[in-house]
Design an enzyme around this catalytic site. Structure first.
Site, PDB file in Angstrom:
ATOM      1  N   LYS A   1       0.880  -1.180   0.000  1.00  0.00           N
ATOM      2  CA  LYS A   1       0.000   0.000   0.000  1.00  0.00           C
ATOM      3  C   LYS A   1       0.910   1.222   0.000  1.00  0.00           C
ATOM      4  O   LYS A   1       1.500   1.589   1.013  1.00  0.00           O
ATOM      5  CB  LYS A   1      -0.872  -0.006   1.254  1.00  0.00           C
ATOM      6  CG  LYS A   1      -2.203   0.711   1.148  1.00  0.00           C
ATOM      7  CD  LYS A   1      -2.158   2.199   0.920  1.00  0.00           C
ATOM      8  CE  LYS A   1      -1.884   3.047   2.141  1.00  0.00           C
ATOM      9  NZ  LYS A   1      -1.650   4.458   1.781  1.00  0.00           N
TER      10      LYS A   1
ATOM     11  N   GLU B   1       9.470  16.078  15.160  1.00  0.00           N
ATOM     12  CA  GLU B   1       9.932  15.894  13.787  1.00  0.00           C
ATOM     13  C   GLU B   1       9.153  16.830  12.875  1.00  0.00           C
ATOM     14  O   GLU B   1       7.922  16.796  12.858  1.00  0.00           O
ATOM     15  CB  GLU B   1       9.702  14.443  13.347  1.00  0.00           C
ATOM     16  CG  GLU B   1      10.197  14.193  11.949  1.00  0.00           C
ATOM     17  CD  GLU B   1       9.951  12.766  11.493  1.00  0.00           C
ATOM     18  OE1 GLU B   1       8.851  12.263  11.705  1.00  0.00           O
ATOM     19  OE2 GLU B   1      10.876  12.177  10.903  1.00  0.00           O
TER      20      GLU B   1
ATOM     21  N   GLU C   1       9.459   1.272  11.140  1.00  0.00           N
ATOM     22  CA  GLU C   1      10.530   2.253  10.903  1.00  0.00           C
ATOM     23  C   GLU C   1       9.875   3.616  11.001  1.00  0.00           C
ATOM     24  O   GLU C   1       9.136   4.012  10.106  1.00  0.00           O
ATOM     25  CB  GLU C   1      11.129   2.066   9.504  1.00  0.00           C
ATOM     26  CG  GLU C   1      11.791   0.743   9.263  1.00  0.00           C
ATOM     27  CD  GLU C   1      13.057   0.558  10.076  1.00  0.00           C
ATOM     28  OE1 GLU C   1      13.637   1.556  10.543  1.00  0.00           O
ATOM     29  OE2 GLU C   1      13.466  -0.600  10.265  1.00  0.00           O
TER      30      GLU C   1
ATOM     31  N   CYS D   1      13.955  10.620   6.844  1.00  0.00           N
ATOM     32  CA  CYS D   1      13.786  10.181   8.236  1.00  0.00           C
ATOM     33  C   CYS D   1      15.054  10.392   9.050  1.00  0.00           C
ATOM     34  O   CYS D   1      14.990  10.706  10.228  1.00  0.00           O
ATOM     35  CB  CYS D   1      13.349   8.721   8.274  1.00  0.00           C
ATOM     36  SG  CYS D   1      14.448   7.633   7.392  1.00  0.00           S
TER      37      CYS D   1
END
Ligand code: NDP
Length: 499
Positions: A195, A403, A270, A305
């Site tokens: 997906k 973040e 992750e 990331c």
């Protein structure tokens, strides 16, 4: 101006795209669609179907059938599985320009990065894991178990493919992160339902076409497009999925982790990062360190990331290093991704641009000093932002804790190594860190004590198929890439033959 490849023109001429299930495009069950927008021009480049639970059921059923004990895929020797994967890698290389152009169209990133990181990175990863097909192994074990009548034990473990894998990926490196999941899963002998992110679904469909052309049996690699709320949620809750592999935000990762436990499905997460870059005053070459810190945060518009989004600079050299980073940022050419001379492209979407701008506003409201950049759009059209740098003394500000996932850097001075470690480890996240020093003893002390899954010394973080990647703390569970990456998709059977 770059000319689109013939293959891509044909692919895009379809305008409305459906799921890729059991080796072919299949009609979607629902009528809902998502517009895929080019973030540089704000124009639609195509529509994809939003997969509902029936679409997800069909895809999982196809993957389950392809995984059945007597299927072509399960009966195939590891060597033959590897040959298909090598062919797949070669096709990705052959069509790398089409893949890169499509990634630039849907994500906005610079074409040179789409070529190297996405198309090039995916080919490398498939090639790396193609080699692993023939190297999966178990162990023989000495047991202390007594057996009657002088009989003995012969105990061993073997690794078996875990089953149907649900892979859910973000938009920042749509094809390379897909490869980090699909390649080891296939190498282990699993089948996959992917997906992709709703922002970047088209490149995943092109990849599925290439998988079929490589000779992958039908049902081994399926793609269901759609959103997270319906499509992603149906997929992760499916009881025939035996492993969920997810890359995305910590927020979504927590939801997926809980869903996985409903069916006791294996899960690797992750997740997000807020990675520190630590510059000591003895760094060999301070200019080099400043360039490296700038590259570490501004590459891919900061949508990485492992981006070094907090920089801690030793007091004596704070002003010099910060000035050098700012000069590097101010010199960056901002333009659309197809401009070969551009150094910074647009952010992925209007919504994401707004979120990043909001963080910049919060930084100013909470008292951080804006050193360069800001929230204004430097272009007439598209979701652009200047590289933005803050200087701060308080490590508890929102822009230092959360973040942002955009081209925004916060710089904080530190006194000594203890101070640097205290500031760097003061975070809920622990994905990566970089250390800039020429003192190997200091570097080793930092490596030992940094709470991060990946540490680079004197370089921004870069990925490699043989180097595991993953996080400490709320940056995730498990590791991707390397040997551990393929063993993620196996389950261990312990056997004892008493003879
Ligand atoms: P999101 O968490 O929003 O989405 C990631 C994927 O999950 C998308 O495909 C999304 O679909 C899907 N999704 C969303 N909600 C659900 C749900 N309830 N159930 C199942 N699937 C769902 O992240 P972003 O796409 O915004 O990506 C950015 C994030 O990814 C950052 O936090 C970044 O740090 C992280 N990341 C981590 C990496 C690592 O290796 N640790 C590498 C790269 C990125 P949709 O897009 O359709 O909503």
């Amino acid at each position: 101006m770059i000319k689109l490849t013939t293959r891509l023109i044909k692919f895009l001429s379809k305008k409305e795209h459906t799921h890729f299930i059991n080796g072919e495009y299949t009609k979607a069950n629902g009528t809902n669609q998502i517009s895929v927008i080019n973030p540089a021009t704000e124009e639609e480049i195509g529509k994809v179907a939003i997969g509902n639970s029936e679409d997800v059921n069909n895809a999982v059923a196809a993957a389950k059938k392809a995984f059945a004990y007597n299927s072509d895929w399960r009966k195939m020797s590891p060597d033959d599985r590897g040959k298909i994967m090598y062919r797949f890698a070669d096709l990705i290389t052959e069509h790398s320009e089409s893949i890169a152009q499509l990634v630039t169209l849907e994500n906005g990133k610079l074409i040179k990065d789409a070529r190297s990181s996405d198309a090039g990175g995916a080919a490398k990863t498939f090639r790396y894991y193609a080699g692993w097909c023939t190297k999966i192994e178990g162990e023989t074990l000495d047991l202390s178990q007594p057996q009657k009548g002088g009989r003995q034990n012969f105990a061993f473990t073997r690794r078996e493919p875990i089953g149907v894998v649900a892979a859910i990926v973000p938009w920042n490196f749509p094809i390379s992160i897909t490869a980090w999941k699909v390649a080891p899963a296939l190498a282990a002998g699993c089948t996959v339902v992917l997906k992709p992110s709703e922002e970047t679904p088209l490149s995943a469909l092109l990849l599925a076409e290439l998988a079929m052309e490589a000779g992958m049996p039908a049902g081994v690699f399926n793609v269901v497009t759609g959103d997270g709320r319906m499509t992603g949620a149906s997929l992760t809750a499916h009881s025939d999925v035996k492993k969920i592999t997810f890359t995305g935000s910590t927020f979504t990762g927590k939801i997926i982790g809980k869903t996985a436990m409903e069916n006791v499905t294996g899960v690797s997460l992750e997740l997000g990062g807020k990675s520190p870059a630590i510059v000591f005053d003895d760094a060999t070459d301070l200019d080099f360190a400043a360039q490296g810190v700038a590259a570490g945060i501004f590459r891919n518009q900061g949508q990485v990331c492992v981006a070094g989004s907090r920089v801690y600079i030793q007091k004596k050299v704070f002003d010099k290093v910060l000035t050098d980073i700012s000069h590097a940022a101010e010199k960056m050419k901002i333009s659309h991704g197809f401009d070969e001379s551009a150094q910074l492209g647009p952010l992925v979407s209007k919504g994401h641009l707004q979120k990043v701008r909001q963080y910049i506003e919060t930084g100013m409201n909470e008292g951080a000093t804006l050193v360069s950049g800001g929230k204004d759009n430097p272009m007439d059209k598209g979701y652009f932002l200047k590289p933005t740098i803050f200087s701060a003394t308080d490590n508890n500000q929102t822009i230092i804790n959360e973040e942002i996932f955009g081209p925004v850097l916060a710089a904080v001075p530190f006194e000594d190594m203890e101070d640097a470690l205290r500031l760097a480890n003061d975070s809920q996240l622990g994905l990566a860190a970089t250390v800039w020093t020429k003192d190997i003893s200091k570097a080793m002390a930092m490596i030992n004590r940094l709470e991060a899954g990946v540490v680079y010394v004197n370089s921004p973080v870069r990925s490699d198929p043989n180097l595991p990647l993953g996080g400490y703390k709320q940056s995730g569970i498990g590791r991707e890439l390397g040997k551990v990456g393929v063993y993620n998709y196996t389950t261990l059977k312990s056997v004892n033959i008493v003879y």
